[in-house]
Scaffold this active site. Structure first.
Site, PDB file in Angstrom:
ATOM      1  N   LYS A 156      14.948 -24.891 -21.139  1.00 21.51           N
ATOM      2  CA  LYS A 156      16.270 -25.240 -21.665  1.00 21.51           C
ATOM      3  C   LYS A 156      16.943 -26.305 -20.808  1.00 21.51           C
ATOM      4  CE  LYS A 156      19.971 -22.695 -20.691  1.00 21.51           C
ATOM      5  NZ  LYS A 156      21.272 -23.340 -20.403  1.00 21.51           N
ATOM      6  N   ASN A 157      17.021 -26.067 -19.496  1.00 26.38           N
ATOM      7  CA  ASN A 157      17.744 -26.990 -18.627  1.00 26.38           C
ATOM      8  C   ASN A 157      17.086 -28.359 -18.572  1.00 26.38           C
ATOM      9  OD1 ASN A 157      19.660 -25.058 -18.069  1.00 26.38           O
ATOM     10  ND2 ASN A 157      18.734 -24.413 -16.139  1.00 26.38           N
ATOM     11  N   CYS A 214      29.462 -21.349 -19.060  1.00 22.59           N
ATOM     12  CA  CYS A 214      29.611 -20.004 -18.510  1.00 22.59           C
ATOM     13  C   CYS A 214      30.708 -19.956 -17.450  1.00 22.59           C
ATOM     14  CB  CYS A 214      28.293 -19.538 -17.881  1.00 22.59           C
ATOM     15  SG  CYS A 214      27.031 -19.095 -19.074  1.00 22.59           S
ATOM     16  N   ARG A 254      32.398 -25.143 -10.457  1.00 24.92           N
ATOM     17  CA  ARG A 254      31.364 -26.139 -10.713  1.00 24.92           C
ATOM     18  C   ARG A 254      31.964 -27.495 -11.086  1.00 24.92           C
ATOM     19  NH1 ARG A 254      26.487 -23.630 -14.135  1.00 24.92           N
ATOM     20  NH2 ARG A 254      28.041 -23.162 -15.697  1.00 24.92           N
ATOM     21  N   ASP A 267      19.826 -18.751 -10.869  1.00 29.36           N
ATOM     22  CA  ASP A 267      19.680 -18.316 -12.260  1.00 29.36           C
ATOM     23  C   ASP A 267      18.769 -17.100 -12.421  1.00 29.36           C
ATOM     24  OD1 ASP A 267      21.425 -20.110 -13.341  1.00 29.36           O
ATOM     25  OD2 ASP A 267      19.925 -21.522 -14.045  1.00 29.36           O
ATOM     26  N   ARG A 284      21.979 -18.533 -25.949  1.00 31.29           N
ATOM     27  CA  ARG A 284      22.042 -19.878 -25.395  1.00 31.29           C
ATOM     28  C   ARG A 284      20.798 -20.215 -24.586  1.00 31.29           C
ATOM     29  NH1 ARG A 284      26.131 -20.268 -21.473  1.00 31.29           N
ATOM     30  NH2 ARG A 284      25.306 -22.383 -21.315  1.00 31.29           N
TER      31      ARG A 284
END
Length: 426
Positions: free
Chosen positions: A22-23, A118, A123, A312, A404
């Protein structure tokens, strides 16, 4: 709003195919903005965040074709119609900020809403903005938007990040490909997603050296061209499914897995007395993860940028350590507010004490099923994992977070014997 129900206590056995990252995909998609030629991404995951990024790119005028059931994304930014990434889309996902560098580099202007995502800490995007200013961009903040201009184009420069930032490294790496002259990124992120992005940009004609190290050098070129690039395997999905048989018991083969993506996790799992073995290519390749007899051993973990232990996977590993024989410690050094899953694990019988960014986990013999609520993407899957090992029924609410980042999770775990089902509400 959908929920997921798990009946715990069932050991896992079977094979799970690891999807594209995904990232990585969320970073590769904005790279299409750097060229008027098509970019084709293979091994793309089918996730809500990918759909959100697609919607954002389409709002800018990109044409996107979903081929092979969404496994292949064909993106063309030949005829962009807007330079504004609107709040209504950007607020859904922090990765939206990654359109800023490419838009600015190719078109000399971009207007991007400050991002959402999120709720796991501030961040800030300061490093993105300061880095682009080093490349000659003029930036202002107005009404919640970053307004960036570089009418004469970007100019190469040395950018030294005060701390490692994956997103800032990605944004600056893309922007620098079209900057005049040489750009050097120091204290750059070393994550596999950075290396994957650099490989894709190189296929498009970029000149990049040092990706995967803390110093990346980019020689700007006049234009980039077409390319086809495979998205690398998702190391967070891989790590999550490695922890599944560790917590539930049994043995699972992860196909498409690459040991180098999860070296820090493997080290901690083996320290906890979980077996991780390479599967021969003749048998399909990948990794086999097996729970040994007896209790899990306690371990010490501190999250860190790659190649350290990934933030993560912190919540998932915490769920596992709730069942260790003894006391484990986790120091979260990347994001604040990333222990929001702790009260929900406590509802299942976990014993966890939080002191600032540190957690002390005193293992219990068993967890008990309970209704729990997900607070973010990784917290949601940690509760799924805990439910696999718990006695009785666990129902996880607010699983839109889960969608997600995890593709067909119920199917993948269910195929290995988990008693898991999605409960859809009208």
């Amino acid at each position: 709003m959908d929920r997921i129900r798990i009946e715990g206590g069932q050991p896992l056995s079977g094979r799970i195919a690891i999807s594209g990252a995904k990232n990585a995909c969320l970073t590769l998609m904005p790279a299409a903005l750097l060229t008027d030629q098509p970019l084709m991404l293979t091994n793309a995951p089918r996730l809500a965040d990918i759909a959100t990024m697609s919607a954002l790119l389409r709002s800018l005028g990109c044409e996107i074709a979903n081929l092979q059931g969404g496994r292949v994304l064909a993106i063309s930014a030949a005829n962009l119609t807007s330079d504004t990434a609107h709040y209504d889309i950007v607020r859904k996902m922090r990765a939206s900020i990654l359109v800023l560098g490419p838009m600015l580099a190719r078109h000399g202007r971009a207007r991007v809403s400050l991002p959402g995502g999120c709720a796991i800490g501030a961040r800030p995007v300061d490093l993105h903005l300061k880095g682009l200013e080093r490349l000659g961009a003029s930036l202002t903040l107005a009404d919640g938007y970053v307004e960036a201009e570089a009418p004469g184009g970007l100019v190469g420069a040395e950018v030294a990040f005060p701390f490692v930032s994956v997103g800032a490294t990605e944004n600056l790496l893309m922007a620098a490909t079209l900057a005049r002259g040489t750009t050097v990124l120091k204290n750059a992120a070393r994550e596999p997603e950075i290396t994957d992005l650099a490989a894709c940009l190189t296929r498009m004609g970029a000149r990049i050296e040092g990706a995967g190290t803390d110093t990346v050098t980019i020689e700007g070129v006049r234009s980039l061209g077409a390319a086809t690039h495979p998205v690398l395997p998702d190391r967070v999905e891989l790590g999550t499914y490695m922890i599944a048989p560790a917590i539930a018991g049994g043995s699972v083969v992860l196909t498409g897995a690459e040991r180098g993506l999860v070296g820090a996790l493997i080290e901690r799992l083996e320290a906890a007395d979980i077996a991780v073995e390479d599967v021969p290519e003749a048998e399909g390749g990948g990794l086999r993860v097996s729970r040994r007899n007896g209790r899990i051993l306690p371990v010490e973990i501190a999250t860190a940028p790659f190649p350290g232990f990934p933030t993560d996977l912190q919540a998932q590993m915490m769920a596992l350590l709730c069942l260790a024989e003894g006391e484990s410690h986790i120091d979260e050094r990347i994001f604040e507010n990333r222990f929001m899953h702790v009260p929900e694990l406590a509802r299942m019988g976990a014993r966890i004490d939080i002191h600032g960014g540190s957690a002390r986990i005193t293992g219990v013999e068993r967890l008990k099923g309970a209704p729990v609520m997900a607070t973010d993407l990784r917290a949601s899957v940690s509760l799924i994992l805990a439910g696999l090992a718990a006695e009785g029924e666990t129902v996880v609410s607010r699983v839109y977070h889960l969608d997600r980042g995890y593709e067909r999770l119920e199917e993948k775990l269910g195929a290995c014997g988990a008693r898991i089902a999605r409960l859809s509400e009208d």
